[in-house]
Design an enzyme around this catalytic site. Structure first.
Site, PDB file in Angstrom:
ATOM      1  N   ARG A  53     -23.143  26.914  35.411  1.00  0.00           N
ATOM      2  CA  ARG A  53     -22.434  25.643  35.391  1.00  0.00           C
ATOM      3  C   ARG A  53     -22.712  24.775  36.609  1.00  0.00           C
ATOM      4  O   ARG A  53     -22.991  23.592  36.487  1.00  0.00           O
ATOM      5  CB  ARG A  53     -20.907  25.867  35.362  1.00  0.00           C
ATOM      6  N   THR A  54     -22.590  25.359  37.792  1.00  0.00           N
ATOM      7  CA  THR A  54     -22.649  24.517  38.984  1.00  0.00           C
ATOM      8  C   THR A  54     -24.033  23.877  39.104  1.00  0.00           C
ATOM      9  O   THR A  54     -24.163  22.663  39.268  1.00  0.00           O
ATOM     10  CB  THR A  54     -22.301  25.335  40.246  1.00  0.00           C
ATOM     11  N   ARG A 103     -26.176  26.684  47.231  1.00  0.00           N
ATOM     12  CA  ARG A 103     -25.310  27.863  47.058  1.00  0.00           C
ATOM     13  C   ARG A 103     -25.960  29.042  47.770  1.00  0.00           C
ATOM     14  O   ARG A 103     -27.175  29.238  47.670  1.00  0.00           O
ATOM     15  CB  ARG A 103     -25.149  28.183  45.573  1.00  0.00           C
TER      16      ARG A 103
HETATM   17  C1  NCD Z   1     -17.437  30.454  40.210  1.00  0.00           C
HETATM   18  C2  NCD Z   1     -18.257  30.749  41.441  1.00  0.00           C
HETATM   19  O1  NCD Z   1     -19.480  30.773  41.402  1.00  0.00           O
HETATM   20  O2  NCD Z   1     -17.621  30.939  42.465  1.00  0.00           O
HETATM   21  N1  NCD Z   1     -18.133  29.901  39.160  1.00  0.00           N
HETATM   22  C3  NCD Z   1     -18.442  28.573  39.153  1.00  0.00           C
HETATM   23  O3  NCD Z   1     -18.965  28.034  40.083  1.00  0.00           O
HETATM   24  N2  NCD Z   1     -18.111  27.882  38.051  1.00  0.00           N
HETATM   25  C4  NCD Z   1     -16.599  31.589  39.818  1.00  0.00           C
HETATM   26  C5  NCD Z   1     -17.232  32.923  39.577  1.00  0.00           C
HETATM   27  O4  NCD Z   1     -18.416  33.123  39.803  1.00  0.00           O
HETATM   28  O5  NCD Z   1     -16.483  33.806  39.153  1.00  0.00           O
END
Ligand code: NCD
Length: 310
Positions: A53-54, A103
């Site tokens: 998603r991100t 990230r």
């Molecule tokens: C989260 C993350 O990566 O911290 N997901 C996200 O970014 N939508 C939550 C997760 O990984 O559980």
């Protein structure tokens, strides 16, 4: 001119958050007004940790603004596999892109990167620490579902220790009035002391810690479910013992409010039964969709502040 980054959600004032949410609402209502805003601009996504998603919502966001994207989705396909430091990678990529979403599994890596970057760096999740753009997504979801960000009881359930989305969301929601937090987790996965003291206790915000989801369900306005963060555990046995601590089933929301909003940053593993998906209170797929719009708003804001005429 100092470049503005977004490493921690509290770097944005509540007025700025309101402006970003308003902008996202406007993008949802009038996407055609934004299609050319970032023509010839480039977003680099530097993802040293898995993401669906991100990363994809950042990329879709830049594309819908008329810009382009470049980047990598795993450390193994970047020069970090050869031993390059994050600082060096960012010093180089900031010469190729106008804005960077990053990230990293190490807490603080995006902060370090921002010190070497001549373009805005957005923290897209750093280890078990923070995830400010997920929080903006969560705030947009709560405001669109509830029409407000104040006066509500928010239950956060699951891995409150390693769940970075939980840490950022608590920091952000603690600034609104009339908030109560209900922290639901196994003993081993309780909210870290620093999050509880810095953001909840120091502000005198009411909260409750419990291991029982059922007992608090009737009082919740928001239920924020989270995945047990397997990748942050030191051993597999602990993960296996804790992974199914909470599984939300239709049975468990029988005594919940009719207007409960169930959020989850996703990915889900077992925490929410698919039988909940068609319940009108399940907001998590809408939440994922909102992620793109709020990231469009954020990209616009940071590029404007960095001096781009948009
Ligand atoms: C989260 C993350 O990566 O911290 N997901 C996200 O970014 N939508 C939550 C997760 O990984 O559980």
């Amino acid at each position: 001119m100092a470049v503005r980054h977004l490493i921690d959600i509290l770097e944005l004032s509540t007025d700025e958050i309101t402006e970003l949410l308003d902008c996202a609402d406007d993008i949802i209502a009038h996407p055609e007004n934004y299609r050319e805003k970032c023509r010839y601009k480039k977003l680099a996504t530097l993802f040293f940790e898995p993401s669906t998603r991100t990363r994809l919502s950042f990329e879709a966001a830049m594309m819908e603004l008329g810009g382009n994207v470049l980047g990598f989705s795993e450390a193994a396909s970047s020069s970090s596999a050869k031993g390059e430091s994050v600082s060096d990678t960012v010093a180089v990529v900031s010469g190729y892109a106008d804005i960077i979403a990053m990230r990293h599994p190490k807490e603080g890596a995006p902060l370090v990167a921002s010190m070497k970057s001549s373009v805005p760096i957005i923290n897209a999740g750093d280890g078990g620490h923070n995830h400010p753009t997920q929080t903006l997504t969560d705030l947009l979801t709560i405001r669109r579902e509830k029409g407000r960000l104040d006066n509500m009881t928010i239950g956060l359930c699951g891995d409150l220790k390693f769940g970075r989305t939980v840490h950022s969301l608590i920091a952000a929601m603690a600034r609104y009035s009339g908030i109560k937090f209900v922290l639901i987790s196994p003993e081993e996965l309780k909210l870290p002391d620093y999050v509880r003291t810095d953001h909840i206790e120091s502000k005198g915000i009411p909260y409750e810690e419990t291991t029982s989801l059922e007992s608090v369900m009737p009082e919740l306005d928001i239920l924020y479910m989270t995945r047990v963060q397997r990748e942050r555990f030191f051993n597999e046995e602990d993960y296996l013992r804790l992974k199914d601590s909470y599984i939300l089933t239709p049975d468990k929301i029988r005594n919940a409010k009719d207007d409960l909003s169930i959020l989850h940053p996703l990915p889900r593993v077992n925490e929410i039964s698919t039988a909940i998906d068609d319940d009108s209170r399940a907001c998590y797929f809408r939440q994922a969709a909102y992620g793109k719009y709020i990231r469009m708003a954020l990209i616009l804001k940071l590029l404007k502040e960095a001096g781009s005429e948009l």
